[in-house]
Each structure stands twice: as structure tokens, then as C-alpha cells.
Design an enzyme around this catalytic site. Structure first.
Site, mmCIF file in Angstrom:
data_model
loop_
_atom_site.group_PDB
_atom_site.id
_atom_site.type_symbol
_atom_site.label_atom_id
_atom_site.label_comp_id
_atom_site.label_asym_id
_atom_site.label_seq_id
_atom_site.Cartn_x
_atom_site.Cartn_y
_atom_site.Cartn_z
ATOM 1 N N ASN A 144 0.693 -1.083 -0.020
ATOM 2 C CA ASN A 144 -0.002 0.100 -0.019
ATOM 3 C C ASN A 144 0.791 1.257 -0.021
ATOM 4 O O ASN A 144 0.271 2.499 0.258
ATOM 5 C CB ASN A 144 -0.986 0.143 1.353
ATOM 6 C CG ASN A 144 -1.840 -1.172 1.276
ATOM 7 O OD1 ASN A 144 -1.905 -2.087 2.393
ATOM 8 N ND2 ASN A 144 -2.652 -1.449 0.266
ATOM 9 N N HIS A 166 -2.823 -5.529 -4.367
ATOM 10 C CA HIS A 166 -2.728 -4.490 -5.213
ATOM 11 C C HIS A 166 -1.490 -4.369 -6.051
ATOM 12 O O HIS A 166 -0.931 -3.519 -6.332
ATOM 13 C CB HIS A 166 -2.681 -3.268 -4.176
ATOM 14 C CG HIS A 166 -4.237 -2.991 -3.851
ATOM 15 N ND1 HIS A 166 -5.324 -2.949 -4.362
ATOM 16 C CD2 HIS A 166 -4.334 -2.866 -2.213
ATOM 17 C CE1 HIS A 166 -6.443 -2.825 -3.404
ATOM 18 N NE2 HIS A 166 -5.908 -2.740 -2.349
ATOM 19 N N HIS A 194 -1.977 -7.475 5.517
ATOM 20 C CA HIS A 194 -3.204 -6.915 4.981
ATOM 21 C C HIS A 194 -4.327 -6.244 5.772
ATOM 22 O O HIS A 194 -4.910 -5.369 5.388
ATOM 23 C CB HIS A 194 -3.906 -7.962 4.142
ATOM 24 C CG HIS A 194 -5.256 -7.935 3.340
ATOM 25 N ND1 HIS A 194 -5.126 -6.906 2.431
ATOM 26 C CD2 HIS A 194 -6.547 -8.250 3.420
ATOM 27 C CE1 HIS A 194 -6.443 -6.717 1.813
ATOM 28 N NE2 HIS A 194 -7.139 -7.212 2.681
ATOM 29 N N HIS A 219 -3.760 -4.842 8.534
ATOM 30 C CA HIS A 219 -3.115 -3.313 9.085
ATOM 31 C C HIS A 219 -2.940 -3.320 10.678
ATOM 32 O O HIS A 219 -2.815 -2.248 11.071
ATOM 33 C CB HIS A 219 -3.904 -2.087 8.369
ATOM 34 C CG HIS A 219 -3.569 -2.062 7.102
ATOM 35 N ND1 HIS A 219 -3.913 -0.949 6.302
ATOM 36 C CD2 HIS A 219 -2.999 -2.928 6.117
ATOM 37 C CE1 HIS A 219 -3.314 -1.060 4.997
ATOM 38 N NE2 HIS A 219 -2.835 -2.370 5.046
#
Length: 262
Positions: A38, A66, A178, A180
Site C-alpha cells: 500500500n 494491489h 493485509h 493493518h
């Protein structure tokens, strides 16, 4: 071998705290793995973020769902000597760019040791990809991997825990990313596999998993879509784990968290 793993770097605040704080930690580890999923505005990895992480002391950059968000990733994956990137292993298409695992020669006090970093992508509540359990079984048939360290980028805690037990005694570490938020289930599973469901993230502290608070709050209040952006927080946090490894198996694991002063 002592490995430092840092969870999802999120946006500019995450890149900033990584650049500022990782150099201070670098002397405490023989090898540093950073999930950069991210790092580019909250979605994916671009060249600027990769360069900053490597300059700060990262040895390997992992990804997640992503992975393909920025076009930079395709050219960086072709430059393996400059960008040690590992994308998720379990894409079914064999023509997928990049690699899902990478083996490094790590210099330690005892000499050179072989470390293989693997990135896996979960399937529960995620986009459809190949089976990560079977992908790991296939990979572990190789006998040239040395010590194996797994970054499992997944949403469901049950899937992450299942993977931990599936690989217990077969790899040195399974660390989740993932979601967080750092979890408190840090432990060593049978056979010497270090495990934590989620390492937590590296990004804006006063946020909703990295996003500015207003967007997510309004979405929950109104039940309608709202734009999410990287939180413009005055302080950031950095989360990860240190894993001590001997003979290819973990002998210790400890959570690490740093929060900037407000």
C-alpha cells in the site's frame, strides 16, 4: 539469522516513518523484509517508494492484492538486480510477471546462510487466485530453498491460522499482512515456525487502517460509498516482528511497534 519483517507500508506517512526509523533498526537484523503493498497512495508500489525502502535498509519487498496497481511494477520486476521484489506466488497463470519467491544469501555472524522469501495471497474475501496451500506444498518440494519465510497477505484470520498450522515445522515463519492491525498471537508453532496473524501496518496512526477517518465513518453512517484517501496524520506508526532463526527454524519471535510522538 535475525530477520526483521515490517507490515504494509501505507502511503506517504508510511514511507516517511519507514525512511526515518528503519535505519535505526537495521543494525538489529541480518535481513529486512518490508511489505510495500500500500506504499503508493494506499494502493500498490511505485519506483519512488521502492527506492526509498531500499535506501532505508530493506533487503526484500513483498506485495499483495494491489500488486499491479502501478505500471512501474512491471519494469521494476524486470530489473531483478535493482529491485528484489516478491509478488504473490499463487497466481495460476504461468506468464504472470515477476516471481513469487526469491532466495537470498544472507551474511550473518556464522557466515552466509540461504533465506527464501515467499509471498502468498489469501482467497477468503479476496479476488480469485490459485490455492495458496497447494502452491506452498509444490514449492516446498524443492530442496534448495534453505530457510523459508512466508508473508501471507490475507483477510481472514482463520485462513492465516490454517496456513500457519499447515506449514508448522516446514518453514521458519508465517507472518500475516493485509488487515493493518497488529495481532497479539505472536508464538512459535510446533517444529519451530514463528507465527503472527497480522504484523500490523506502517502508516498514519490516527486513521482507519490508513485512510482518513471521515470517509470510512460516513460510509458506515450513510451506507453509501465514500471516497477514501490516505490520512494526513501528524504522526505515523511502524509495526513488525523480529524473528530469530537457527538451523532453518525459529527460536524466537517478538512484536515490534513504534509510534511517532504527536
Amino acid at each position: 539469522m535475525r530477520v526483521l519483517f515490517l507490515g504494509d507500508v501505507f502511503g506517504q506517512p508510511g514511507r516517511r516513518v519507514l525512511s526515518a526509523h528503519l535505519p535505526q533498526l537495521r543494525a538489529q537484523a541480518d535481513f529486512v523484509i518490508v511489505n510495500m503493498e500500500n506504499s503508493a497512495g494506499g494502493f500498490g508500489l511505485h519506483r519512488e517508494a521502492a527506492d526509498a525502502a531500499l535506501k532505508a535498509g530493506a533487503n526484500c519487498l513483498t506485495l499483495g492484492n494491489h500488486a499491479w496497481h502501478h505500471k512501474d511494477i512491471f519494469t521494476m520486476m524486470q530489473d531483478e538486480g535493482t529491485y528484489p521484489i516478491v509478488r504473490p506466488l499463487n497466481y495460476s497463470d504461468p506468464s504472470t510477471p515477476g516471481v513469487g519467491w526469491r532466495t537470498f544469501n544472507v551474511r550473518t555472524a556464522a557466515g552466509l546462510e540461504k533465506l527464501t522469501v515467499v509471498n502468498l495471497l489469501g482467497r477468503v474475501f479476496m479476488e480469485a487466485v490459485g490455492n495458496p496451500f497447494l502452491a506452498m506444498d509444490d514449492l516446498l518440494e524443492r530442496d534448495d530453498l534453505g530457510t523459508v519465510f512466508v508473508d501471507f497477505h490475507a483477510e481472514a484470520t482463520s485462513e492465516k491460522q490454517a496456513m500457519g498450522w499447515h506449514l508448522a515445522g516446514r518453514v521458519a515463519a508465517v507472518i500475516g499482512t493485509h488487515t493493518h492491525v497488529p495481532t497479539a498471537d505472536t508464538r512459535i508453532l510446533k517444529g519451530g515456525t514463528a507465527y503472527q496473524t497480522d504484523a500490523g501496518f506502517t502508516g498514519p496512526h490516527d486513521s482507519v487502517i490508513g485512510s482518513g477517518r471521515d470517509g470510512p465513518i460516513q460510509r458506515f453512517l450513510t451506507e453509501r460509498p465514500h471516497r477514501f484517501g490516505v490520512a494526513e496524520a501528524s504522526r505515523a506508526e511502524l509495526n513488525g516482528v523480529f524473528v530469530q532463526i537457527e538451523g532453518g527454524r525459529a527460536t524466537g519471535i517478538e512484536r515490534y511497534r513504534y509510534i511517532e510522538e504527536g
